[in-house]
Design an enzyme around this catalytic site. Structure first.
Site, PDB file in Angstrom:
ATOM      1  N   GLY A   1       0.711  -1.200  -0.114  1.00  0.00           N
ATOM      2  CA  GLY A   1      -0.028  -0.117  -0.001  1.00  0.00           C
ATOM      3  C   GLY A   1       1.007   1.382   0.014  1.00  0.00           C
ATOM      4  N   CYS A   2       0.386   2.557   0.524  1.00  0.00           N
ATOM      5  CA  CYS A   2       0.947   3.691   0.614  1.00  0.00           C
ATOM      6  C   CYS A   2       2.381   3.249   1.323  1.00  0.00           C
ATOM      7  CB  CYS A   2       0.407   4.597   1.402  1.00  0.00           C
ATOM      8  SG  CYS A   2       1.417   6.262   1.900  1.00  0.00           S
ATOM      9  N   PHE A   3       3.630   3.589   0.604  1.00  0.00           N
ATOM     10  CA  PHE A   3       4.901   3.104   1.240  1.00  0.00           C
ATOM     11  C   PHE A   3       5.402   3.970   2.309  1.00  0.00           C
ATOM     12  CE2 PHE A   3       6.285   5.443  -3.146  1.00  0.00           C
ATOM     13  CZ  PHE A   3       5.931   6.553  -2.518  1.00  0.00           C
TER      14      PHE A   3
END
Length: 397
Positions: A181-183
């Site tokens: 997902g969002c890193f």
């Protein structure tokens, strides 16, 4: 053993690792020269041409600087200063602006309406923009405030006196890449991964002085005004972390975030977010395989994503947020496949959609995304990246 500058000894302890349940000292010849890819710790002092010291790791309370040569975490000239040294040896080099923080760029000096800025800003206050970039207040006028985004050492020649203390050869370092997902949040989780044994030096500070770091890392105490764009009131200082400051070797040597598995070269964040490039947001980890195993990294990854959610993690939706294990070798691929089989067996009737593929088309993300949460995140509240920390991670800062 205390080393004096320039002293060379026959052999030097550079790492400690468990072997068959016992701790074994690993030594390399002091004549082994540091090269690109090696992980090193150094003491250094940085001076300007007038002789003034702008930073040093040798003062009380500071720890040696740890970094991977050529890994992009320090300026090019500092990499050059350390390259070729053996453990215990010293070097003194003068670095031109082109190999340090560059020349002063007039385009990095911006004016903003004073009415939209926090009250009380003064010249030389250090602030942070919402994209993670630091800036310095240079002018506070009646209607405008001028911010300088150039590094405070831009345009200057720097002299570094460095001593190589320890060296971990590149041969024991490996890379692993994960999409969760969002890193931002997963990167912080991997930053915290320690090795198995105690080590001589503490984790790098989240804040600190200009030093040889590639990007300015500023402390966030009550004396530092925090500015965000769009403009918000100054935030209070970040509360002390509850994490113990343990002296743990860096099982994970370094992290960076980027884009992988896509079809467009050198994609921008905006392109990736459009979903048109096919890339996934990923964290790429460099780790010491003698200190932390690939399976242990898989465990960290597993704890940071929902393996049943297709193209969606939390509130983030899109193919760029898909979950994936992107392997760098046949050995990693075999271990990851076995790991997923074990998870499927432990979750009967549940469809796991985490993909497993060899890594391809990887590109490093923009500088403002790197170590985003430990540098302050969206709300200018730095989160602890020290080894062994288990503070809850605020995904957006």
């Amino acid at each position: 053993m205390q080393l004096s500058a320039g002293r060379v000894i026959a052999r030097r302890l550079v790492a400690v690792r468990p072997s068959n349940g016992r701790l074994v000292a690993v030594r390399v010849s002091a004549q082994q020269a540091a090269k690109a890819g090696d992980f090193v710790s150094v003491h250094y002092t940085g001076t300007l041409d007038d002789g003034s010291v702008f930073d040093t790791s040798r003062k009380e309370g500071r720890t040696p600087l740890e970094f991977q040569i050529g890994g992009g975490l320090v300026i090019k000239g500092f990499d050059t200063a350390v390259t070729g040294l053996a453990v215990g040896q010293s070097n003194k080099v003068r670095v031109a602006p082109e190999d340090a923080y560059g020349q002063v760029n007039a385009e990095y000096i911006i004016n903003i309406p004073k009415a939209k800025a926090p009250e009380g800003l003064k010249v030389n206050d250090r602030v942070m923009l919402s994209n993670g970039l630091p800036a310095r207040v240079t002018v506070v006028g009646e209607s405008e405030v001028t911010l300088d985004l150039n590094h405070e050492l831009a345009g200057k020649h720097l002299t570094f006196d460095v001593q190589l203390l320890t060296l971990t050869a590149q041969d024991s370092l490996q890379k692993a890449t994960f999409g969760a997902g969002c890193f931002w949040g997963p990167e912080l989780a991997f930053q915290r991964v320690p090795g198995r044994v105690s080590w001589a030096s503490s984790p790098l500070e989240v804040g600190g002085s200009p030093g040889p770091h590639l990007s300015a890392k500023m402390g966030y105490c009550s004396a530092v005004c925090v500015l965000t764009i769009p403009f918000l009131p100054p935030l209070p200082p970040c509360p002390p972390s509850s994490c113990p400051r343990r002296d743990l070797h860096r099982g994970v040597i370094s992290t960076e975030v980027g884009y992988s598995q896509g079809k467009v070269e050198e994609p921008s964040y905006e392109q990736v977010c459009s979903g048109s490039t096919g890339h996934a947001e990923v964290v790429q980890v460099t780790y010491d395989s003698q200190q932390v195993t690939y399976r242990e990294l898989l465990d960290v990854f597993w704890g940071k994503h929902d393996p049943t959610s297709l193209n969606k993690q939390g509130a983030d939706v899109g193919t760029q947020y898909r979950a994936g294990i992107y392997t760098h070798s046949d050995e990693q691929a075999e271990q990851a496949a076995k790991y997923l089989e074990e998870k499927r067996a432990a979750m009967p009737g549940v469809k796991i959609v985490t993909e497993l593929e060899p890594i391809k088309s990887y590109y490093k993300a923009e500088p403002y995304h790197q170590q985003y949460l430990s540098r302050g995140g969206r709300f200018s509240q730095p989160q602890d990246a020290s080894k062994g920390c288990n503070d809850p991670i605020r995904c957006y800062g």
